[in-house]
Design a protein around this motif. Structure first.
Motif, PDB file in Angstrom:
ATOM      1  N   ALA A 167       0.856  -1.204   0.000  1.00 47.04           N
ATOM      2  CA  ALA A 167       0.000   0.000   0.000  1.00 47.04           C
ATOM      3  C   ALA A 167       0.888   1.249   0.000  1.00 47.04           C
ATOM      4  CB  ALA A 167      -0.890  -0.017   1.242  1.00 47.04           C
ATOM      5  N   PRO A 168       0.347   2.426  -0.422  1.00 43.01           N
ATOM      6  CA  PRO A 168       1.158   3.657  -0.424  1.00 43.01           C
ATOM      7  C   PRO A 168       1.552   4.101   0.993  1.00 43.01           C
ATOM      8  CG  PRO A 168      -0.914   3.967  -1.624  1.00 43.01           C
ATOM      9  CD  PRO A 168      -1.012   2.654  -0.923  1.00 43.01           C
ATOM     10  N   HIS A 169       2.669   4.817   1.073  1.00 44.39           N
ATOM     11  CA  HIS A 169       3.131   5.380   2.353  1.00 44.39           C
ATOM     12  C   HIS A 169       2.967   6.890   2.335  1.00 44.39           C
ATOM     13  CE1 HIS A 169       5.038   1.688   3.580  1.00 44.39           C
ATOM     14  NE2 HIS A 169       5.635   1.601   2.410  1.00 44.39           N
ATOM     15  N   TYR A 170       2.786   7.467   3.501  1.00 41.76           N
ATOM     16  CA  TYR A 170       2.757   8.932   3.663  1.00 41.76           C
ATOM     17  C   TYR A 170       3.512   9.289   4.936  1.00 41.76           C
ATOM     18  CZ  TYR A 170      -1.077   8.951   0.262  1.00 41.76           C
ATOM     19  OH  TYR A 170      -1.834   8.795  -0.864  1.00 41.76           O
ATOM     20  N   THR A 171       4.120  10.479   4.917  1.00 39.52           N
ATOM     21  CA  THR A 171       4.707  11.009   6.156  1.00 39.52           C
ATOM     22  C   THR A 171       4.340  12.496   6.225  1.00 39.52           C
ATOM     23  OG1 THR A 171       6.721  11.227   7.475  1.00 39.52           O
ATOM     24  CG2 THR A 171       6.974  11.519   5.088  1.00 39.52           C
ATOM     25  N   ARG A 172       4.791  13.216   7.260  1.00 40.61           N
ATOM     26  CA  ARG A 172       4.467  14.632   7.367  1.00 40.61           C
ATOM     27  C   ARG A 172       5.074  15.439   6.208  1.00 40.61           C
ATOM     28  NH1 ARG A 172       4.064  13.363  12.917  1.00 40.61           N
ATOM     29  NH2 ARG A 172       6.256  12.854  12.956  1.00 40.61           N
ATOM     30  N   PRO A 173       4.470  16.505   5.741  1.00 38.31           N
ATOM     31  CA  PRO A 173       3.298  17.201   6.281  1.00 38.31           C
ATOM     32  C   PRO A 173       1.979  16.531   5.840  1.00 38.31           C
ATOM     33  CG  PRO A 173       4.083  18.370   4.362  1.00 38.31           C
ATOM     34  CD  PRO A 173       5.054  17.244   4.590  1.00 38.31           C
ATOM     35  N   ALA A 174       0.908  16.848   6.578  1.00 40.29           N
ATOM     36  CA  ALA A 174      -0.397  16.249   6.301  1.00 40.29           C
ATOM     37  C   ALA A 174      -0.939  16.704   4.944  1.00 40.29           C
ATOM     38  CB  ALA A 174      -1.382  16.599   7.417  1.00 40.29           C
ATOM     39  N   GLU A 175      -0.497  17.905   4.523  1.00 45.61           N
ATOM     40  CA  GLU A 175      -0.906  18.370   3.197  1.00 45.61           C
ATOM     41  C   GLU A 175       0.320  18.909   2.471  1.00 45.61           C
ATOM     42  OE1 GLU A 175      -4.615  20.246   2.930  1.00 45.61           O
ATOM     43  OE2 GLU A 175      -4.068  21.395   1.137  1.00 45.61           O
ATOM     44  N   PHE A 176       0.465  18.546   1.212  1.00 48.42           N
ATOM     45  CA  PHE A 176       1.611  18.991   0.428  1.00 48.42           C
ATOM     46  C   PHE A 176       1.133  19.331  -0.975  1.00 48.42           C
ATOM     47  CE2 PHE A 176       5.253  17.851  -2.395  1.00 48.42           C
ATOM     48  CZ  PHE A 176       6.112  18.860  -1.981  1.00 48.42           C
ATOM     49  N   ARG A 177       1.319  20.597  -1.338  1.00 46.00           N
ATOM     50  CA  ARG A 177       0.897  21.093  -2.657  1.00 46.00           C
ATOM     51  C   ARG A 177      -0.539  20.681  -2.992  1.00 46.00           C
ATOM     52  NH1 ARG A 177       6.154  20.837  -6.647  1.00 46.00           N
ATOM     53  NH2 ARG A 177       7.499  22.034  -5.302  1.00 46.00           N
ATOM     54  N   GLY A 178      -1.399  20.819  -2.014  1.00 50.78           N
ATOM     55  CA  GLY A 178      -2.813  20.539  -2.235  1.00 50.78           C
ATOM     56  C   GLY A 178      -3.174  19.064  -2.137  1.00 50.78           C
ATOM     57  N   HIS A 179      -2.194  18.208  -1.922  1.00 51.85           N
ATOM     58  CA  HIS A 179      -2.467  16.770  -1.789  1.00 51.85           C
ATOM     59  C   HIS A 179      -2.465  16.402  -0.306  1.00 51.85           C
ATOM     60  CE1 HIS A 179      -1.874  15.424  -6.074  1.00 51.85           C
ATOM     61  NE2 HIS A 179      -1.520  16.696  -6.107  1.00 51.85           N
ATOM     62  N   ALA A 180      -3.617  15.932   0.179  1.00 54.91           N
ATOM     63  CA  ALA A 180      -3.737  15.608   1.603  1.00 54.91           C
ATOM     64  C   ALA A 180      -3.475  14.122   1.836  1.00 54.91           C
ATOM     65  CB  ALA A 180      -5.144  15.956   2.082  1.00 54.91           C
ATOM     66  N   VAL A 181      -2.951  13.817   3.000  1.00 54.29           N
ATOM     67  CA  VAL A 181      -2.784  12.424   3.422  1.00 54.29           C
ATOM     68  C   VAL A 181      -4.186  11.856   3.691  1.00 54.29           C
ATOM     69  CG1 VAL A 181      -1.885  10.950   5.284  1.00 54.29           C
ATOM     70  CG2 VAL A 181      -0.522  12.889   4.438  1.00 54.29           C
ATOM     71  N   PRO A 182      -4.501  10.635   3.236  1.00 56.41           N
ATOM     72  CA  PRO A 182      -5.828  10.068   3.500  1.00 56.41           C
ATOM     73  C   PRO A 182      -6.186  10.154   4.981  1.00 56.41           C
ATOM     74  CG  PRO A 182      -4.597   8.655   2.010  1.00 56.41           C
ATOM     75  CD  PRO A 182      -3.648   9.730   2.466  1.00 56.41           C
ATOM     76  N   GLU A 183      -7.396  10.608   5.215  1.00 56.70           N
ATOM     77  CA  GLU A 183      -7.875  10.884   6.569  1.00 56.70           C
ATOM     78  C   GLU A 183      -7.692   9.677   7.504  1.00 56.70           C
ATOM     79  OE1 GLU A 183      -8.876  14.015   7.279  1.00 56.70           O
ATOM     80  OE2 GLU A 183      -8.810  13.242   9.340  1.00 56.70           O
ATOM     81  N   VAL A 184      -7.976   8.494   6.977  1.00 59.22           N
ATOM     82  CA  VAL A 184      -7.948   7.290   7.817  1.00 59.22           C
ATOM     83  C   VAL A 184      -6.569   7.080   8.468  1.00 59.22           C
ATOM     84  CG1 VAL A 184      -7.458   5.791   5.831  1.00 59.22           C
ATOM     85  CG2 VAL A 184      -8.469   4.803   7.872  1.00 59.22           C
ATOM     86  N   LEU A 185      -5.517   7.478   7.770  1.00 56.78           N
ATOM     87  CA  LEU A 185      -4.171   7.263   8.301  1.00 56.78           C
ATOM     88  C   LEU A 185      -3.878   8.189   9.482  1.00 56.78           C
ATOM     89  CD1 LEU A 185      -2.063   6.784   5.019  1.00 56.78           C
ATOM     90  CD2 LEU A 185      -3.029   5.041   6.515  1.00 56.78           C
ATOM     91  N   ARG A 186      -4.700   9.245   9.608  1.00 62.46           N
ATOM     92  CA  ARG A 186      -4.506  10.192  10.722  1.00 62.46           C
ATOM     93  C   ARG A 186      -5.553   9.993  11.804  1.00 62.46           C
ATOM     94  NH1 ARG A 186      -4.602  15.868   8.430  1.00 62.46           N
ATOM     95  NH2 ARG A 186      -5.701  15.046   6.635  1.00 62.46           N
ATOM     96  N   SER A 187      -6.374   8.958  11.634  1.00 57.94           N
ATOM     97  CA  SER A 187      -7.513   8.788  12.541  1.00 57.94           C
ATOM     98  C   SER A 187      -7.122   8.155  13.878  1.00 57.94           C
ATOM     99  CB  SER A 187      -8.562   7.892  11.872  1.00 57.94           C
ATOM    100  OG  SER A 187      -8.028   6.574  11.723  1.00 57.94           O
ATOM    101  N   GLY A 188      -5.997   7.456  13.891  1.00 58.40           N
ATOM    102  CA  GLY A 188      -5.608   6.749  15.112  1.00 58.40           C
ATOM    103  C   GLY A 188      -6.359   5.429  15.276  1.00 58.40           C
ATOM    104  N   ASP A 189      -7.200   5.092  14.331  1.00 56.98           N
ATOM    105  CA  ASP A 189      -7.980   3.840  14.386  1.00 56.98           C
ATOM    106  C   ASP A 189      -7.153   2.743  13.690  1.00 56.98           C
ATOM    107  OD1 ASP A 189      -9.692   1.721  13.930  1.00 56.98           O
ATOM    108  OD2 ASP A 189     -11.420   2.998  13.443  1.00 56.98           O
ATOM    109  N   HIS A 190      -6.463   1.955  14.504  1.00 60.55           N
ATOM    110  CA  HIS A 190      -5.502   0.993  13.934  1.00 60.55           C
ATOM    111  C   HIS A 190      -6.172  -0.048  13.048  1.00 60.55           C
ATOM    112  CE1 HIS A 190      -2.330   2.832  16.104  1.00 60.55           C
ATOM    113  NE2 HIS A 190      -2.923   2.634  17.269  1.00 60.55           N
TER     114      HIS A 190
END
Ligand code: SAM
Length: 235
Positions: free
Chosen positions: A180-203
């Motif tokens: 699956a794709p990976h993301y790291t900080r920042p949460a938003e970069f050039r208008g592209h946001a990290v998928p919400e679920v990855l920031r939800s804390g819901d493992h």
């Protein structure tokens, strides 16, 4: 501990590779012992000759059998009577896979023979090589990069070498899936946001999202990996 002996006419290729990153660390920690040997050390003549012209004519040079077989037998013993596994990187070999790397990471002693020019005299293969392995359907100029590729692929599978051993379990090809794709900080970069679920804390939700994405990306790019499960809903 895995012992790897490499035979090459260009030992310098391996200098920084063996020192850097986790291949270097694995040796310091005693999980791998890697030695690189100059094939010319097994020659008998004044010019330290390792190659000769091909019988039957044609372009290029062929690596001679005498120094190569002597080197392999010194390092690994005779074929049929040895514990070590002798590998020749070759475009004619079986294509390397994650499954084969896992198999190799279970060996105690590997000898990797790096060819150059047109390749090796066939008698080297018949008398002293256990397995030919290809790194893909293309031709490069020597076996050194394939040897490094195999060493790196094997080293990261040795328990305790990677900081987080779980990371190998979810990687591409580990479960017949691409990752699956990976993301790291920042949460938003050039208008592209990290998928919400990855920031939800819901493992559990994160785990489910990753499984779904891995399935989607595999289905799109490498449906062959899904085999019998192709088209099935991801559970
Ligand atoms: C120039 S290549 C020789 C190619 C050979 N004449 C042929 O047509 O199959 C020299 C050496 O590089 C290595 N090599 C090149 N491509 C490779 C590949 N795809 N996989 C593994 N080793 C490779 C092999 O050791 C090979 O003998």
């Amino acid at each position: 501990m895995i012992q790897v002996d490499v035979v090459t006419i260009f030992p310098g290729f391996f200098d920084s590779f063996l020192r850097e990153s986790f291949v270097g660390i694995a040796q310091k920690q005693g999980q791998m012992r890697i030695a690189v040997h100059d094939l010319r050390g097994w020659t008998q003549d004044r010019h330290r000759t390792v190659d000769d012209t091909p019988y039957g004519g044609g372009p290029g040079m062929v690596l001679k059998p005498e120094p190569l077989v002597a080197a392999i037998e010194d390092l690994a013993g005779e074929k049929g009577k040895r514990e070590a596994r002798v590998i020749l990187p070759s475009p004619r070999g079986q294509r390397l896979s994650q499954a084969r790397l896992e198999g190799l990471s279970g060996e105690e002693h590997l000898v990797i023979v790096c060819a150059r020019y047109e390749g090796v005299d066939q008698r080297v293969i018949d008398l002293a090589v256990d397995e030919e392995i290809s790194i893909g359907d293309y031709v490069i100029s020597g076996g050194e990069i394939p040897a490094m590729l195999m060493i790196e692929g094997i080293t990261r599978l040795v328990p305790g070498v990677l900081g987080n051993s779980e990371s190998t379990l979810t990687e591409s090809f580990q479960q017949d899936r691409l990752e699956a794709p990976h993301y790291t900080r920042p949460a938003e970069f050039r208008g592209h946001a990290v998928p919400e679920v990855l920031r939800s804390g819901d493992h559990a939700a994160v785990e489910r999202w990753r499984r779904e994405k891995a399935f989607e990306i595999t289905k799109e790019r490498r449906p062959d990996l899904l085999g019998d499960t192709r088209g099935e809903e991801e559970r």
